[in-house]
Scaffold this active site. Structure first.
Site, PDB file in Angstrom:
ATOM      1  N   GLY A  10       0.832  -1.216   0.000  1.00 31.57           N
ATOM      2  CA  GLY A  10       0.000   0.000   0.000  1.00 31.57           C
ATOM      3  C   GLY A  10       0.859   1.255   0.000  1.00 31.57           C
ATOM      4  N   GLY A 110       5.055  -7.300   4.560  1.00 31.50           N
ATOM      5  CA  GLY A 110       5.112  -8.269   3.461  1.00 31.50           C
ATOM      6  C   GLY A 110       6.342  -8.040   2.611  1.00 31.50           C
ATOM      7  CB  THR A 131       3.017   0.724   6.694  1.00 29.88           C
ATOM      8  OG1 THR A 131       1.616   0.609   6.994  1.00 29.88           O
ATOM      9  CG2 THR A 131       3.756   0.356   7.961  1.00 29.88           C
ATOM     10  CG  ASP A 133      -1.329  -0.232   8.489  1.00 22.44           C
ATOM     11  OD1 ASP A 133      -2.101   0.721   8.324  1.00 22.44           O
ATOM     12  OD2 ASP A 133      -1.358  -1.273   7.793  1.00 22.44           O
ATOM     13  CG  MET A 175      -7.323   2.642   6.856  1.00 22.88           C
ATOM     14  SD  MET A 175      -6.391   3.046   5.375  1.00 22.88           S
ATOM     15  CE  MET A 175      -7.516   2.437   4.132  1.00 22.88           C
ATOM     16  CG  HIS A 177      -3.756  -5.192   8.133  1.00 16.92           C
ATOM     17  ND1 HIS A 177      -2.730  -6.110   8.145  1.00 16.92           N
ATOM     18  CD2 HIS A 177      -4.760  -5.773   7.459  1.00 16.92           C
ATOM     19  CE1 HIS A 177      -3.101  -7.193   7.485  1.00 16.92           C
ATOM     20  NE2 HIS A 177      -4.331  -7.012   7.060  1.00 16.92           N
ATOM     21  CD  GLN A 264      -7.435   6.569   8.367  1.00 13.48           C
ATOM     22  OE1 GLN A 264      -7.071   6.253   9.477  1.00 13.48           O
ATOM     23  NE2 GLN A 264      -8.327   5.858   7.706  1.00 13.48           N
ATOM     24  NE  ARG A 265      -3.060   3.218   1.118  1.00 10.92           N
ATOM     25  CZ  ARG A 265      -3.399   2.025   0.610  1.00 10.92           C
ATOM     26  NH1 ARG A 265      -3.785   1.061   1.422  1.00 10.92           N
ATOM     27  NH2 ARG A 265      -3.350   1.811  -0.667  1.00 10.92           N
TER      28      ARG A 265
HETATM   29  O1  F6P Z   1      -1.361  -1.116   5.113  1.00  8.10           O
HETATM   30  C1  F6P Z   1      -1.972   0.082   4.855  1.00  8.10           C
HETATM   31  C2  F6P Z   1      -3.451  -0.111   4.681  1.00  8.10           C
HETATM   32  O2  F6P Z   1      -3.981   1.140   4.320  1.00  8.10           O
HETATM   33  C3  F6P Z   1      -4.170  -0.687   5.882  1.00  8.10           C
HETATM   34  O3  F6P Z   1      -4.352   0.274   6.885  1.00  8.10           O
HETATM   35  C4  F6P Z   1      -5.424  -1.188   5.220  1.00  8.10           C
HETATM   36  O4  F6P Z   1      -6.002  -2.231   5.964  1.00  8.10           O
HETATM   37  C5  F6P Z   1      -4.910  -1.693   3.913  1.00  8.10           C
HETATM   38  O5  F6P Z   1      -3.718  -1.012   3.651  1.00  8.10           O
HETATM   39  C6  F6P Z   1      -5.838  -1.491   2.756  1.00  8.10           C
HETATM   40  O6  F6P Z   1      -5.271  -2.124   1.655  1.00  8.10           O
HETATM   41  P1  F6P Z   1      -5.698  -1.959   0.130  1.00  8.10           P
HETATM   42  O7  F6P Z   1      -4.877  -0.855  -0.440  1.00  8.10           O
HETATM   43  O8  F6P Z   1      -5.317  -3.275  -0.468  1.00  8.10           O
HETATM   44  O9  F6P Z   1      -7.148  -1.679   0.096  1.00  8.10           O
END
Ligand code: F6P
Length: 338
Positions: A10, A110, A131, A133, A175, A177, A264-265
């Site tokens: 991510g 990962g 991350t 997270d 978020m 995970h 958040q990302r």
């Molecule tokens: O690892 C970052 C994250 O944003 C987690 O907080 C969230 O569970 C996951 O990635 C979401 O993943 P994807 O981009 O596969 O939807």
């Protein structure tokens, strides 16, 4: 030396600042050549890459996402599933054909595991943890986390006024995970009344008791911050709407939920994350110049350092009940639902 750099998993704020940190240090200080590999390990399988010269490394410090693109390609997955080692072998071959002296892998848990597996196949690798997270083992913080906490805190701040105007309970799902770092840090910084973390679980009766007690004290509004990984009654999946239903049933106070999601990302990294990314990138490049491979760079006790990938691979850093923010929160009457 000729080094390759990729981002995998991510995205998060600060990846571009890291690419810049590695790239500019490599070009200006160590006179290395740098190539960017597109879309994580997918790009290494397809030989999808681009040279990273001075021009491409400009304007990156405050840019969200990753200029290289990312993917969740896990080249070792098939070995586990059916013993097929074609992808790892392709990566080894392409690494050699591209004449790389080192591969820098920016990613979460990962990615660090894959990077370790590549080191066992003889590639020179360095991992850089990233991350929102904050759950990568071996480092106190990952860049992206501080930026995400800022965004989540601002969201909680905004929920306070609408919660109190309507005498409502506001549930905000954050978020992370399986880790509750964002929920804990933003919940505390945003003054949440109840903070629920996947690591601690939750007794819904205790949550409702806290909310009702607040109402009895003349505060019928409450803010509940919950980590997305919380299992309610053993059920996995987004907890926000189930939680808000259970709170309404238990308190009869009107309840609304907000799932903050991908904002958040996205976007620009905070100043802290920019500087962390820059420091980690510079340190990683210095390690390459000294031929120190098979390690992940990290920040521990405020110092930039490194840790063998072997010690990181396959582990996750979770919130523990003795975290000082939890202990302090409890002393102030904040409920952690247990
Ligand atoms: O690892 C970052 C994250 O944003 C987690 O907080 C969230 O569970 C996951 O990635 C979401 O993943 P994807 O981009 O596969 O939807």
């Amino acid at each position: 030396m000729r080094i390759g750099i990729l981002s995998s998993g991510g995205d998060c704020p600060g990846i571009n600042a890291t690419i810049r940190g590695v790239g500019k240090t490599a070009l200006n200080h160590f006179e290395m050549e740098v190539i960017g590999i597109r879309y994580g390990f997918q790009g290494l399988l397809n030989r999808d890459y681009t040279p990273l010269g001075d021009a491409k490394l400009s304007g990156l410090l405050n840019l969200g996402g990753t200029i290289l693109g990312t993917s969740r390609e896990k080249p070792f997955r098939q070995i586990l599933e059916n013993g097929d080692s074609e992808k790892p072998q392709t990566i080894v071959n392409n690494y050699k054909d591209l004449k790389l002296d080192c591969l820098v892998c920016i990613g979460g848990n990962g990615t660090q595991k894959t990077t370790y597996q590549l080191s066992k196949l003889g590639l020179n690798v360095i991992g850089i943890p990233k991350t929102i997270d904050n759950d990568v083992f071996g480092t106190d913080f990952t860049f992206g986390f501080d930026s995400a906490v800022h965004i989540a805190t601002e969201a909680i701040d905004r929920l306070h006024s609408t919660a109190s105007s309507h005498n409502r309970v506001m549930v905000i799902e954050l978020m992370g995970h399986r880790a509750g770092w964002i929920a804990l840090y933003a919940g505390m910084a945003g003054g949440a009344d109840v903070i629920l973390l996947p690591e601690l679980g939750c007794d819904i009766d205790k949550v409702n008791e806290t909310i009702l007690k607040r109402a009895q004290k003349g505060k019928p509004h409450s803010i509940v911050a919950v980590g997305e990984g919380l299992k309610l009654n053993g059920i996995e999946g987004s907890p926000a709407s189930r939680l808000s239903k259970l709170i309404y049933e238990g308190t009869e106070i009107e309840t609304r939920e907000t799932i903050l999601g991908y904002v958040q990302r996205g976007g620009s990294p905070s100043a802290y994350d920019r500087n962390l990314a820059t420091r980690l990138g510079g340190y990683a490049t210095e390690m390459i110049s000294k031929h120190q491979f098979g390690k992940m760079v990290a920040i521990v006790g405020g110092q930039i350092t490194s840790i063998p990938l072997e010690e990181v691979a396959g582990k996750t850093k979770l919130v523990t009940p003795d975290n000082d923010l939890i202990l302090q929160g409890k002393r102030m009457g904040i409920s952690f639902g247990i």
